[in-house]
Design a protein around this motif. Structure first.
Motif, PDB file in Angstrom:
ATOM      1  N   ASN A 108      -9.938   0.738  -5.132  1.00  0.00           N
ATOM      2  CA  ASN A 108      -8.992   0.320  -6.169  1.00  0.00           C
ATOM      3  C   ASN A 108      -7.567   0.416  -5.617  1.00  0.00           C
ATOM      4  OD1 ASN A 108      -7.143   0.510  -8.477  1.00  0.00           O
ATOM      5  ND2 ASN A 108      -9.010   0.556  -9.715  1.00  0.00           N
ATOM      6  N   LYS A 109      -6.938  -0.725  -5.415  1.00  0.00           N
ATOM      7  CA  LYS A 109      -5.601  -0.767  -4.800  1.00  0.00           C
ATOM      8  C   LYS A 109      -4.546  -0.071  -5.664  1.00  0.00           C
ATOM      9  CE  LYS A 109      -6.260  -5.109  -2.303  1.00  0.00           C
ATOM     10  NZ  LYS A 109      -7.057  -5.050  -1.351  1.00  0.00           N
ATOM     11  N   GLU A 110      -4.656  -0.190  -6.981  1.00  0.00           N
ATOM     12  CA  GLU A 110      -3.683   0.455  -7.871  1.00  0.00           C
ATOM     13  C   GLU A 110      -3.793   1.976  -7.784  1.00  0.00           C
ATOM     14  OE1 GLU A 110      -2.920  -1.631 -11.884  1.00  0.00           O
ATOM     15  OE2 GLU A 110      -4.954  -2.254 -11.288  1.00  0.00           O
ATOM     16  N   ILE A 111      -5.015   2.475  -7.795  1.00  0.00           N
ATOM     17  CA  ILE A 111      -5.219   3.922  -7.682  1.00  0.00           C
ATOM     18  C   ILE A 111      -4.702   4.413  -6.340  1.00  0.00           C
ATOM     19  CG2 ILE A 111      -6.999   5.711  -7.424  1.00  0.00           C
ATOM     20  CD1 ILE A 111      -8.565   4.366  -9.669  1.00  0.00           C
TER      21      ILE A 111
ATOM     22  N   LYS B 193      -2.382   3.112  -4.423  1.00  0.00           N
ATOM     23  CA  LYS B 193      -0.912   3.052  -4.389  1.00  0.00           C
ATOM     24  C   LYS B 193      -0.298   4.209  -5.173  1.00  0.00           C
ATOM     25  CE  LYS B 193       2.913  -0.077  -4.468  1.00  0.00           C
ATOM     26  NZ  LYS B 193       3.521   0.450  -3.280  1.00  0.00           N
ATOM     27  N   LEU B 194      -0.843   4.474  -6.365  1.00  0.00           N
ATOM     28  CA  LEU B 194      -0.328   5.560  -7.191  1.00  0.00           C
ATOM     29  C   LEU B 194      -0.623   6.933  -6.562  1.00  0.00           C
ATOM     30  CD1 LEU B 194       1.289   5.485  -9.770  1.00  0.00           C
ATOM     31  CD2 LEU B 194      -0.814   5.739 -11.065  1.00  0.00           C
TER      32      LEU B 194
ATOM     33  N   LEU C 131      -6.486   5.922 -13.745  1.00  0.00           N
ATOM     34  CA  LEU C 131      -5.186   5.336 -13.409  1.00  0.00           C
ATOM     35  C   LEU C 131      -4.140   5.716 -14.465  1.00  0.00           C
ATOM     36  CD1 LEU C 131      -3.871   3.520 -11.286  1.00  0.00           C
ATOM     37  CD2 LEU C 131      -4.455   1.574 -12.702  1.00  0.00           C
TER      38      LEU C 131
ATOM     39  N   GLN D  48      -0.785   8.116 -14.021  1.00  0.00           N
ATOM     40  CA  GLN D  48       0.540   7.703 -14.475  1.00  0.00           C
ATOM     41  C   GLN D  48       1.120   8.740 -15.439  1.00  0.00           C
ATOM     42  OE1 GLN D  48       2.039   4.772 -13.176  1.00  0.00           O
ATOM     43  NE2 GLN D  48       3.768   5.918 -13.969  1.00  0.00           N
TER      44      GLN D  48
END
Length: 179
Positions: free
Chosen positions: A98-101, A103-104, A165, A169
């Motif tokens: 998961n690219k969003e996970i 990155k975060l 995610l 955040q």
């Protein structure tokens, strides 16, 4: 009589030497000839990521993670898992892909543990895997950031990636409002 004992003894020694030798290795003619031989890749040393994100910076110990959190003012994200647990492996796959996970995750002090720590704050509702806990830079376990299960508060499944995610955040947003 002695000759027969000696003969039996020598026969046993010869037999044991023959059985102790390694079988001859088969030679391969090239990359196309793989029917008779098993191709084995050299095993690479395991990194601290253990497959959860090799490009991320992982800490080695719980104490190091706490120290880095305090000095960098970043929250800690601790992933408890086991290498032979199918639930842990499934979550690891989703987490790593998961690219969003990913990155975060760069904004956290990261630690993944395949063993339990002596800090009982990290197992407030039991020692199960996989579980993910967040710790803020004041070294307080964030009990308000949980998964969707009432009997395993910090458990996540692969289908819980959006919730994970959102919780990541939340851990970061709470930090920003405290500054």
């Amino acid at each position: 009589m002695e000759k027969s004992y000696m003969s039996v003894f020598l026969l046993l020694v010869a037999l044991s030497c023959t059985l102790a030798k390694e079988p001859p290795k088969k030679e391969t003619k090239g990359p196309k000839d793989t029917k008779d031989t098993k191709e084995t890749k050299p095993k690479l040393p395991q990194t601290l990521s253990r497959g959860w994100g090799d490009h991320l910076h992982w800490t080695q110990t719980y104490e190091e993670a706490l120290f880095r959190s305090k000095t960098s003012n970043k929250p800690v994200m601790i992933i408890h898992h086991l290498e032979d647990c199918p639930h842990s492996q499934a979550l690891k796959k989703v987490f790593a892909e998961n690219k969003e996970i990913q990155k975060l995750a760069e904004k956290f002090v990261l630690l993944n543990l395949v063993y339990e720590t002596t800090d009982k704050n990290l197992s407030p509702d039991g020692q199960y895997v996989p579980r993910i806990l967040f710790i803020d830079p004041s070294l307080t376990v964030r009990a308000d950031i949980t998964g969707r299960y009432s009997n395993r508060l910090y458990a996540y499944e692969p289908s819980d990636a959006p919730l994970l995610l959102a919780n990541m955040q939340k851990a970061l947003n709470t930090l920003k409002t405290e500054l």
